[in-house]
Design an enzyme around this catalytic site. Structure first.
Site, mmCIF file in Angstrom:
data_model
loop_
_atom_site.group_PDB
_atom_site.id
_atom_site.type_symbol
_atom_site.label_atom_id
_atom_site.label_comp_id
_atom_site.label_asym_id
_atom_site.label_seq_id
_atom_site.Cartn_x
_atom_site.Cartn_y
_atom_site.Cartn_z
ATOM 1 N N CYS A 1 24.045 12.731 -13.132
ATOM 2 C CA CYS A 1 24.505 12.285 -14.450
ATOM 3 C C CYS A 1 23.166 12.256 -15.402
ATOM 4 C CB CYS A 1 25.192 10.941 -14.417
ATOM 5 S SG CYS A 1 25.664 10.578 -15.740
ATOM 6 N N GLU B 1 30.662 13.665 -4.493
ATOM 7 C CA GLU B 1 31.691 12.883 -3.792
ATOM 8 C C GLU B 1 33.099 12.805 -4.531
ATOM 9 O OE1 GLU B 1 27.826 10.588 -1.669
ATOM 10 O OE2 GLU B 1 28.964 9.603 -3.265
ATOM 11 N N CYS C 1 23.571 1.840 -12.762
ATOM 12 C CA CYS C 1 24.323 2.923 -11.844
ATOM 13 C C CYS C 1 23.701 3.644 -11.176
ATOM 14 C CB CYS C 1 25.240 3.695 -12.819
ATOM 15 S SG CYS C 1 26.340 5.002 -12.254
ATOM 16 N N CYS D 1 22.212 5.206 -17.102
ATOM 17 C CA CYS D 1 22.626 3.722 -17.247
ATOM 18 C C CYS D 1 22.142 2.861 -16.025
ATOM 19 C CB CYS D 1 24.101 3.546 -17.156
ATOM 20 S SG CYS D 1 25.159 4.520 -18.242
ATOM 21 N N CYS E 1 39.556 9.728 -7.334
ATOM 22 C CA CYS E 1 38.440 9.607 -8.626
ATOM 23 C C CYS E 1 37.753 10.832 -8.433
ATOM 24 C CB CYS E 1 37.831 8.294 -7.740
ATOM 25 S SG CYS E 1 36.464 8.152 -9.262
ATOM 26 N N CYS F 1 32.412 1.798 -7.775
ATOM 27 C CA CYS F 1 31.766 2.048 -9.052
ATOM 28 C C CYS F 1 30.364 1.982 -9.301
ATOM 29 C CB CYS F 1 32.388 1.084 -10.133
ATOM 30 S SG CYS F 1 34.152 0.964 -10.435
#
Ligand code: SAH
Length: 350
Positions: free
Chosen positions: A110, A90, A117, A114, A103, A333
């Site tokens: 990932c 994305e 997230c 975290c 962005c 975010c």
């Protein structure tokens, strides 16, 4: 197959030379692909027909297939893109006044995990290749061009940790900033890291882009929970790397900080933050937490955020309280990669 999207004009010239193609053709091809966004060799009218055919059979100019596009109430656009091996990534276009910020994602998924997230929930599927990073910007540029607009800023704040993929991120930055390719000013590009300390000087030495650091906490105890990478590279080592980071003239390091209710939003945290960034040319961005079902963290109360910002401002630490953007289309975010199949299917095709 060779990819134009993985080469600076000089590298392209060198490869053409090796293949017996006149090297100056590289400048023309780069001009079409990076300058004008033309992908079909057939449309490159200043190349002789046999050369167009030769290039078409040996070189690629695309890396990602557009799958759909979502537009938020606030104008944020999310592009859903597919890699050749079926990976989904994305890319987000954020509009704010006259800024148009692309962005960019650097990995599929990932590895950092975290807990606040959504991308972390996916785990790491793989690094994106140079061409896949560059193509995100080209596709975002096309979308903006159709509206009579163009990208003004670029942030590596999409999916993934760019400093764990510098092998492809640095070559992509070279292409994005090369005057004969995308010609983007490095001062308008921000690379964000959760704090991969040993890679920070590697990036700084390679190219003078802006740096953002996802700090989110002022004690190792809290940061170990929010950003598990802190267990390897604790706050003190991270800030030392920030102090040594070569900033562009008048540049500042952005510290991203997400105030979370009763966890890191106290005035003591704000005071500690002032102390931590003292001696660093810093700018603190307070980003509202985008809550998601898989985590129990809650957004701090607005009055706590204001008080926190006040402490920083009184200590003359530049601070901005950000608005969440694009959250209705899961483009904000920490929301990338969370889109479930029905949402993706509802995306308008392009
Ligand atoms: N891995 C890099 C690049 C991703 S940037 C990094 O961590 O810096 C994405 C930013 O969004 C980071 O600052 C991240 O900490 C923040 N973020 C992640 N989840 C969020 C959430 N739920 N709400 C608000 N910000 C979040």
């Amino acid at each position: 197959m060779n990819s134009v999207l993985e080469c600076t004009p000089e590298e392209l010239a060198e490869r053409f030379r090796e293949q017996g193609i006149e090297p100056f053709r590289a400048r023309q091809v780069a001009g079409w692909v990076f300058g004008r966004g033309v992908r079909a060799f057939e449309a490159m009218t200043d190349l002789a027909q046999p050369l167009r055919a030769e290039l078409a059979s040996g070189w690629r100019t695309t890396a990602l297939e557009p799958e759909g596009e979502l537009r938020s109430r606030d104008g944020t656009t999310k592009l859903l893109l597919r890699t050749e091996d079926g990976g989904r990534i994305e890319t987000v276009i954020i509009q704010e006044d006259r800024r148009r910020t692309v962005c960019v994602s650097s990995q599929i998924g990932c590895s950092l995990d975290c807990p606040f997230c959504a991308t972390g929930r996916l785990g790491l599927l793989r690094n994106l290749r140079t061409g896949e990073i560059v193509d995100q910007v080209l596709q975002a540029r096309d979308v903006l061009a159709a509206r009579g607009e163009h990208p003004t800023h670029m942030v590596f704040m999409g999916m993934g940790e760019p400093l764990l993929n510098l092998r492809h991120v640095i070559p992509a930055l070279r292409i994005l900033t090369h005057p004969g390719a995308l010609a983007f000013s490095p001062g308008r590009i921000t690379v964000s890291t959760a704090g991969v300390v040993p890679q920070m000087p590697v990036l700084g030495r390679a190219i003078r882009v802006r740096l953002a650091v996802s700090l989110h906490a002022t004690t190792d105890e809290v940061r170990d929970r929010l950003v598990p990478l802190n267990q390897r590279f604790p706050i003190a080592s991270l800030l030392e790397a920030c102090r040594a980071y070569p900033l562009p003239p008048r540049g500042r390091i952005s510290f991203e900080y997400t105030p979370i209710r009763d966890l890191n939003d106290s005035t003591e945290d704000a005071t500690r933050l002032v102390r931590l960034v003292s001696g660093i040319r810093a700018h603190v961005n307070l980003i509202p937490l985008n809550e998601h079902p898989a985590s129990s963290f809650e957004r701090a109360k607005p009055e706590r955020v204001d008080r926190f910002a006040g402490v920083l401002a009184r200590a003359r630490v530049p601070v901005t309280v950000r608005q969440s953007r694009g959250d209705d289309i899961l483009a904000a975010c920490g929301q990338l990669g969370a889109s479930d199949p029905p949402l993706a299917a509802a995306a308008v095709g392009r």
